[in-house]
Enzyme design. Sequence first.
Site, PDB file in Angstrom:
ATOM      1  N   MET A  17     -14.246 -56.360   0.881  1.00 43.63           N
ATOM      2  CA  MET A  17     -14.265 -57.801   1.119  1.00 43.63           C
ATOM      3  C   MET A  17     -13.651 -58.522  -0.080  1.00 43.63           C
ATOM      4  O   MET A  17     -13.729 -58.045  -1.206  1.00 43.63           O
ATOM      5  CB  MET A  17     -15.701 -58.283   1.328  1.00 43.63           C
ATOM      6  N   SER A  19     -10.611 -58.892  -0.770  1.00 43.53           N
ATOM      7  CA  SER A  19      -9.389 -58.304  -1.324  1.00 43.53           C
ATOM      8  C   SER A  19      -8.135 -58.967  -0.751  1.00 43.53           C
ATOM      9  O   SER A  19      -7.020 -58.580  -1.112  1.00 43.53           O
ATOM     10  CB  SER A  19      -9.365 -56.791  -1.065  1.00 43.53           C
ATOM     11  N   ASP A  88      -7.543 -58.413  13.096  1.00 41.48           N
ATOM     12  CA  ASP A  88      -8.360 -58.561  11.882  1.00 41.48           C
ATOM     13  C   ASP A  88      -9.729 -57.929  12.098  1.00 41.48           C
ATOM     14  O   ASP A  88     -10.148 -57.726  13.239  1.00 41.48           O
ATOM     15  CB  ASP A  88      -8.517 -60.045  11.513  1.00 41.48           C
ATOM     16  N   GLU A  89     -10.406 -57.593  11.011  1.00 43.08           N
ATOM     17  CA  GLU A  89     -11.752 -57.008  11.067  1.00 43.08           C
ATOM     18  C   GLU A  89     -11.769 -55.770  11.968  1.00 43.08           C
ATOM     19  O   GLU A  89     -12.684 -55.595  12.787  1.00 43.08           O
ATOM     20  CB  GLU A  89     -12.781 -58.051  11.559  1.00 43.08           C
TER      21      GLU A  89
HETATM   22  P1  ADP Z   1     -10.693 -60.286   2.998  1.00 43.80           P
HETATM   23  O1  ADP Z   1     -10.163 -60.554   4.367  1.00 43.80           O
HETATM   24  O2  ADP Z   1     -10.175 -59.011   2.400  1.00 43.80           O
HETATM   25  O3  ADP Z   1     -12.179 -60.412   2.897  1.00 43.80           O
HETATM   26  P2  ADP Z   1      -9.602 -62.862   2.399  1.00 43.80           P
HETATM   27  O4  ADP Z   1      -8.128 -62.824   2.662  1.00 43.80           O
HETATM   28  O5  ADP Z   1     -10.473 -63.512   3.422  1.00 43.80           O
HETATM   29  O6  ADP Z   1     -10.106 -61.374   2.046  1.00 43.80           O
HETATM   30  O7  ADP Z   1      -9.906 -63.594   1.034  1.00 43.80           O
HETATM   31  C1  ADP Z   1      -9.258 -63.360  -0.166  1.00 43.80           C
HETATM   32  C2  ADP Z   1      -9.526 -64.579  -1.021  1.00 43.80           C
HETATM   33  O8  ADP Z   1     -10.876 -64.512  -1.467  1.00 43.80           O
HETATM   34  C3  ADP Z   1      -8.691 -64.690  -2.289  1.00 43.80           C
HETATM   35  O9  ADP Z   1      -7.561 -65.477  -2.075  1.00 43.80           O
HETATM   36  C4  ADP Z   1      -9.623 -65.404  -3.254  1.00 43.80           C
HETATM   37  O10 ADP Z   1      -9.374 -66.787  -3.240  1.00 43.80           O
HETATM   38  C5  ADP Z   1     -11.018 -65.211  -2.692  1.00 43.80           C
HETATM   39  N1  ADP Z   1     -11.909 -64.441  -3.535  1.00 43.80           N
HETATM   40  C6  ADP Z   1     -13.221 -64.717  -3.719  1.00 43.80           C
HETATM   41  N2  ADP Z   1     -13.804 -63.828  -4.547  1.00 43.80           N
HETATM   42  C7  ADP Z   1     -12.850 -62.922  -4.889  1.00 43.80           C
HETATM   43  C8  ADP Z   1     -12.803 -61.741  -5.723  1.00 43.80           C
HETATM   44  N3  ADP Z   1     -13.871 -61.320  -6.379  1.00 43.80           N
HETATM   45  N4  ADP Z   1     -11.646 -61.056  -5.809  1.00 43.80           N
HETATM   46  C9  ADP Z   1     -10.546 -61.478  -5.139  1.00 43.80           C
HETATM   47  N5  ADP Z   1     -10.510 -62.574  -4.382  1.00 43.80           N
HETATM   48  C10 ADP Z   1     -11.631 -63.306  -4.246  1.00 43.80           C
HETATM   49 MG    MG Z   2     -11.089 -60.861   6.148  1.00 43.32          MG
END
Ligand code: ADP
Ligand code: MG
Length: 199
Positions: A17, A19, A88-89
Amino acid sequence: MHRRSEQGWIEVIAGPMFSGKSEELIRRVTRYGIARIPVQTFKPQIDTRYATGEVVSHSNLSVEATPVVDSRELLHAVEDRTIVIGIDEGQFFDEGLVEVAIDLAAAGKQLIIAGLDLDYLGRPFEPIPSLMLRAEYVTKALAVCHRCGGPGLFTQRVVQSDELVVLGAQDAYEARCRRCYNPDEARQQELGFSRSVDQ
Ligand code: ADP
Ligand code: MG
Ligand code: ZN
């Protein structure tokens, strides 16, 4: 000109998460949309965290998406003219998603699938690992460890729950690096408490 629709493939964006998996998926499907290549984006119905009908990243980018209950429904919802399929997911889909992805790629569709590769206990989170093995392209996304700023490879659950899936997410999880990740923390919570926080 070479028609893109002649060649299908599978691309997986995997990681913990935070990332940027959704961000990357949104970036890619939006780019194809701008080039007027027919795109459809899907997400599992289970993920009700944000607006239904869209994929939304933590940084608030979004793209229109069709919620589907399982891989069968996804397959039936794909239109003939569609070339690029965003999902997604992916970890919330059934294992049938692997066959569906292979069939769609064989039919000339270009799939971009984002999802968690590990669950909160650090175990492979199917069907993402199986999809990675069948994919032409794999992007492994890393977050920033919430503790130390190192490479965040794992998703640490920081609330008590023994459910595999706890939605509602931002406050329930942190990205952690190899040194700061502690699955026992999650397991102890699992032993000490049953079913508490959800949604
Ligand atoms: P995922 O779908 O992999 O969960 P998202 O694309 O929804 O990731 O979100 C990535 C965003 O989350 C980044 O642009 C950043 O702004 C935010 N974010 C919050 N905490 C973190 C963290 N610890 N490391 C990287 N990004 C983070
Ligand atoms: Mg996501
Ligand atoms: Zn760390």
